[in-house]
Scaffold this motif. Structure first.
Motif, PDB file in Angstrom:
ATOM      1  N   GLY A 136      11.678  39.254 -22.451  1.00 44.97           N
ATOM      2  CA  GLY A 136      10.749  40.145 -21.758  1.00 44.97           C
ATOM      3  C   GLY A 136      10.750  39.875 -20.269  1.00 44.97           C
ATOM      4  N   THR A 137       9.581  40.041 -19.650  1.00 42.74           N
ATOM      5  CA  THR A 137       9.461  39.826 -18.212  1.00 42.74           C
ATOM      6  C   THR A 137       8.139  39.121 -17.931  1.00 42.74           C
ATOM      7  N   PHE A 138       7.853  38.861 -16.655  1.00 44.90           N
ATOM      8  CA  PHE A 138       6.606  38.175 -16.321  1.00 44.90           C
ATOM      9  C   PHE A 138       6.092  38.641 -14.966  1.00 44.90           C
ATOM     10  N   VAL A 139       4.816  38.414 -14.753  1.00 43.74           N
ATOM     11  CA  VAL A 139       4.163  38.728 -13.488  1.00 43.74           C
ATOM     12  C   VAL A 139       3.512  37.447 -12.977  1.00 43.74           C
ATOM     13  N   LEU A 140       3.734  37.138 -11.697  1.00 35.23           N
ATOM     14  CA  LEU A 140       3.183  35.920 -11.093  1.00 35.23           C
ATOM     15  C   LEU A 140       1.896  36.212 -10.326  1.00 35.23           C
ATOM     16  N   ARG A 141       0.989  35.249 -10.351  1.00 34.54           N
ATOM     17  CA  ARG A 141      -0.196  35.340  -9.503  1.00 34.54           C
ATOM     18  C   ARG A 141       0.173  35.003  -8.066  1.00 34.54           C
ATOM     19  N   ASP A 142       1.075  34.021  -7.919  1.00 37.32           N
ATOM     20  CA  ASP A 142       1.503  33.588  -6.586  1.00 37.32           C
ATOM     21  C   ASP A 142       2.964  33.195  -6.681  1.00 37.32           C
ATOM     22  N   ALA A 143       3.822  33.893  -5.930  1.00 35.89           N
ATOM     23  CA  ALA A 143       5.262  33.656  -6.042  1.00 35.89           C
ATOM     24  C   ALA A 143       5.708  32.350  -5.397  1.00 35.89           C
ATOM     25  N   LYS A 144       4.847  31.700  -4.636  1.00 30.42           N
ATOM     26  CA  LYS A 144       5.241  30.485  -3.927  1.00 30.42           C
ATOM     27  C   LYS A 144       5.451  29.327  -4.908  1.00 30.42           C
ATOM     28  N   GLY A 145       6.541  28.610  -4.704  1.00 30.89           N
ATOM     29  CA  GLY A 145       6.784  27.391  -5.474  1.00 30.89           C
ATOM     30  C   GLY A 145       7.191  27.602  -6.908  1.00 30.89           C
ATOM     31  N   THR A 146       7.669  28.795  -7.241  1.00 30.50           N
ATOM     32  CA  THR A 146       8.044  29.056  -8.629  1.00 30.50           C
ATOM     33  C   THR A 146       9.548  29.244  -8.801  1.00 30.50           C
ATOM     34  N   GLU A 147      10.316  29.036  -7.766  1.00 28.26           N
ATOM     35  CA  GLU A 147      11.764  29.207  -7.858  1.00 28.26           C
ATOM     36  C   GLU A 147      12.350  28.139  -8.788  1.00 28.26           C
ATOM     37  N   GLY A 148      13.122  28.591  -9.775  1.00 27.62           N
ATOM     38  CA  GLY A 148      13.758  27.650 -10.689  1.00 27.62           C
ATOM     39  C   GLY A 148      12.818  27.060 -11.722  1.00 27.62           C
ATOM     40  N   LEU A 149      11.742  27.737 -12.035  1.00 28.71           N
ATOM     41  CA  LEU A 149      10.784  27.243 -13.022  1.00 28.71           C
ATOM     42  C   LEU A 149      11.422  27.273 -14.407  1.00 28.71           C
ATOM     43  N   GLN A 150      11.302  26.150 -15.154  1.00 31.61           N
ATOM     44  CA  GLN A 150      11.903  26.061 -16.472  1.00 31.61           C
ATOM     45  C   GLN A 150      10.954  25.383 -17.456  1.00 31.61           C
ATOM     46  N   TYR A 151      11.093  25.777 -18.723  1.00 33.94           N
ATOM     47  CA  TYR A 151      10.382  25.120 -19.824  1.00 33.94           C
ATOM     48  C   TYR A 151      11.412  24.583 -20.815  1.00 33.94           C
ATOM     49  N   PHE A 152      11.203  23.351 -21.266  1.00 32.35           N
ATOM     50  CA  PHE A 152      12.057  22.745 -22.278  1.00 32.35           C
ATOM     51  C   PHE A 152      11.203  22.331 -23.473  1.00 32.35           C
ATOM     52  N   THR A 153      11.690  22.582 -24.672  1.00 30.75           N
ATOM     53  CA  THR A 153      10.959  22.120 -25.847  1.00 30.75           C
ATOM     54  C   THR A 153      11.042  20.597 -25.936  1.00 30.75           C
ATOM     55  N   THR A 154       9.966  19.984 -26.381  1.00 28.30           N
ATOM     56  CA  THR A 154       9.968  18.540 -26.602  1.00 28.30           C
ATOM     57  C   THR A 154      10.414  18.246 -28.031  1.00 28.30           C
ATOM     58  N   ASP A 155      10.814  17.012 -28.270  1.00 29.72           N
ATOM     59  CA  ASP A 155      11.184  16.613 -29.632  1.00 29.72           C
ATOM     60  C   ASP A 155      10.006  16.772 -30.585  1.00 29.72           C
ATOM     61  N   GLU A 156       8.812  16.492 -30.079  1.00 28.54           N
ATOM     62  CA  GLU A 156       7.618  16.615 -30.912  1.00 28.54           C
ATOM     63  C   GLU A 156       7.386  18.072 -31.326  1.00 28.54           C
ATOM     64  N   PHE A 157       7.579  18.999 -30.378  1.00 28.01           N
ATOM     65  CA  PHE A 157       7.398  20.425 -30.671  1.00 28.01           C
ATOM     66  C   PHE A 157       8.412  20.884 -31.714  1.00 28.01           C
ATOM     67  N   VAL A 158       9.665  20.482 -31.536  1.00 27.54           N
ATOM     68  CA  VAL A 158      10.730  20.868 -32.460  1.00 27.54           C
ATOM     69  C   VAL A 158      10.429  20.357 -33.872  1.00 27.54           C
ATOM     70  N   LYS A 159       9.994  19.104 -33.954  1.00 27.72           N
ATOM     71  CA  LYS A 159       9.691  18.504 -35.257  1.00 27.72           C
ATOM     72  C   LYS A 159       8.481  19.155 -35.903  1.00 27.72           C
ATOM     73  N   LYS A 160       7.445  19.412 -35.111  1.00 30.44           N
ATOM     74  CA  LYS A 160       6.205  19.990 -35.636  1.00 30.44           C
ATOM     75  C   LYS A 160       6.427  21.394 -36.191  1.00 30.44           C
ATOM     76  N   HIS A 161       7.169  22.218 -35.453  1.00 27.65           N
ATOM     77  CA  HIS A 161       7.332  23.622 -35.844  1.00 27.65           C
ATOM     78  C   HIS A 161       8.613  23.874 -36.642  1.00 27.65           C
ATOM     79  N   LYS A 162       9.441  22.824 -36.792  1.00 24.83           N
ATOM     80  CA  LYS A 162      10.702  22.943 -37.531  1.00 24.83           C
ATOM     81  C   LYS A 162      11.563  24.067 -36.963  1.00 24.83           C
ATOM     82  N   VAL A 163      11.809  23.985 -35.649  1.00 24.28           N
ATOM     83  CA  VAL A 163      12.618  24.982 -34.952  1.00 24.28           C
ATOM     84  C   VAL A 163      13.718  24.279 -34.162  1.00 24.28           C
ATOM     85  N   GLY A 164      14.611  25.078 -33.590  1.00 21.85           N
ATOM     86  CA  GLY A 164      15.640  24.527 -32.721  1.00 21.85           C
ATOM     87  C   GLY A 164      15.079  24.232 -31.340  1.00 21.85           C
ATOM     88  N   LYS A 165      15.887  23.583 -30.524  1.00 22.79           N
ATOM     89  CA  LYS A 165      15.470  23.279 -29.159  1.00 22.79           C
ATOM     90  C   LYS A 165      15.648  24.514 -28.274  1.00 22.79           C
TER      91      LYS A 165
END
Length: 330
Positions: free
Chosen positions: A106-135
């Motif tokens: 999908g897409t997203f809308v920012l409240r403030d575009a400053k300081g968001t360049e290269g923003l990334q989220y990574f799943t943690t090992d705990e999240f993967v184990k808890k939800h039984k999903v891939g990384k």
């Protein structure tokens, strides 16, 4: 940031020529692995150039490192390995093909575009184990300019920019999906679960060297769909909770799986997977092909799973590990 294309010969030709004990052959294609069933060793390779001149190459150890599709294709094409039962019909060679899933979240809308360049989220090992999903690796960026590829890139860019400037991009995206400058773009690199149905097989059609061409069958299974949907929901929630703005998820993520918009990263993995037995894989923990004593496989085809990162560094690490093993063998 992606690196510039590397012209391998221009950059490394001198080093290749001057490295002691290293010989480089150009236009030299592997045709078959000549196998001795008594010693379980590959005695030589049959190689050919494009004029179909053939020679035998003899060595103590052989390493096949031609990529996630070609490694499997060459093994499946081997008359000698098939004759002596090293490669068996409907065995593991070619199975378990994986790529990193590139999903239109999908897409997203920012409240403030400053300081968001290269923003990334990574799943943690705990999240993967808890939800039984891939990384998962999910990245956010603002589209700077419309981009198109191929011979008609300039024409595509003209019409896309025209649609963006007229504010009718949403009306024409059924023809070509694209983002306009200023839109929030979400990129994904999601782990795919290995699946025996995703595989490389051989076509009846042959190439100029007489080898059968590859057929690709790539499946997305229920475990993959669960990973995509679970990670998408979590990322959208975390994005909002952090106060950055909000994510508008693509409705197709939660509808008919056949309508899901998937891309690929061309990270060909898993077709000669590493395992403890030939029932589960193709090579042992030392990258040696099951059923042989001196044929080894290198590259991302040996991956048993792909994680959620670019495969280059693991490929290099496995290659160095294999070198150490071969040195010990002498």
């Amino acid at each position: 940031m992606l690196s510039a294309p590397t012209r391998f010969a221009q950059k490394y030709a001198k080093a290749l020529r001057e490295t002691p004990g290293l010989e480089v052959f150009l236009n030299c294609n592997c045709i078959d692995f000549n196998f001795d069933p008594q010693t379980r060793r590959v005695s030589s390779l049959t190689v050919a150039d494009y004029a179909n001149q053939r020679k035998e190459l003899v060595a103590k150890h052989f390493v096949l490192a031609t990529g996630g599709i070609e490694n499997a294709r060459l093994l499946l094409n081997s008359a000698a390995l098939t004759k002596h039962g090293v490669i068996v019909k409907d065995g593991m060679v070619g199975r378990g093909f994986m790529d990193h899933l590139n999903v239109d979240m999908g897409t997203f809308v920012l409240r403030d575009a400053k300081g968001t360049e290269g923003l990334q989220y990574f799943t943690t090992d705990e999240f993967v184990k808890k939800h039984k999903v891939g990384k998962g690796n999910v990245s956010f960026g603002i589209v700077k300019a419309v981009k198109s590829y191929g011979r008609t890139a300039e024409v595509k860019n003209f019409f896309k920019n025209l649609a963006c400037s007229m504010g009718v991009a949403d009306k024409v995206r059924f023809i070509s999906d694209f983002r306009c400058p200023g839109d929030g773009s979400i990129g994904t690199m999601l782990e795919q679960q290995p699946d025996r149905r995703s595989r490389v097989t051989l076509a009846e059609e042959k190439d100029a060297l007489g080898l059968r061409k590859a057929i690709m069958h790539w499946d997305i299974n229920e475990a993959d769909l669960k990973s995509i949907r679970t990670i998408a929901m979590e990322v959208a929630k975390r994005f909002a909770d952090s106060g950055l703005g909000y994510v508008k998820l693509n409705k197709k993520l939660f509808g008919d799986p056949g309508a899901l918009e998937l891309g690929y990263h061309s990270h060909h993995m898993g077709t000669t997977r590493m395992a403890m037995s030939p029932n589960e894989g193709v090579v042992d923990p030392n990258c040696k092909l099951f059923g042989t004593e001196n044929l080894f496989i290198a590259g991302s085809s040996i991956f048993s799973t792909g994680g959620a990162t670019n495969p280059t560094m693991p490929i290099v690490q496995f290659a160095l590990r294999l070198v150490d093993h071969l040195v010990k063998l002498g």
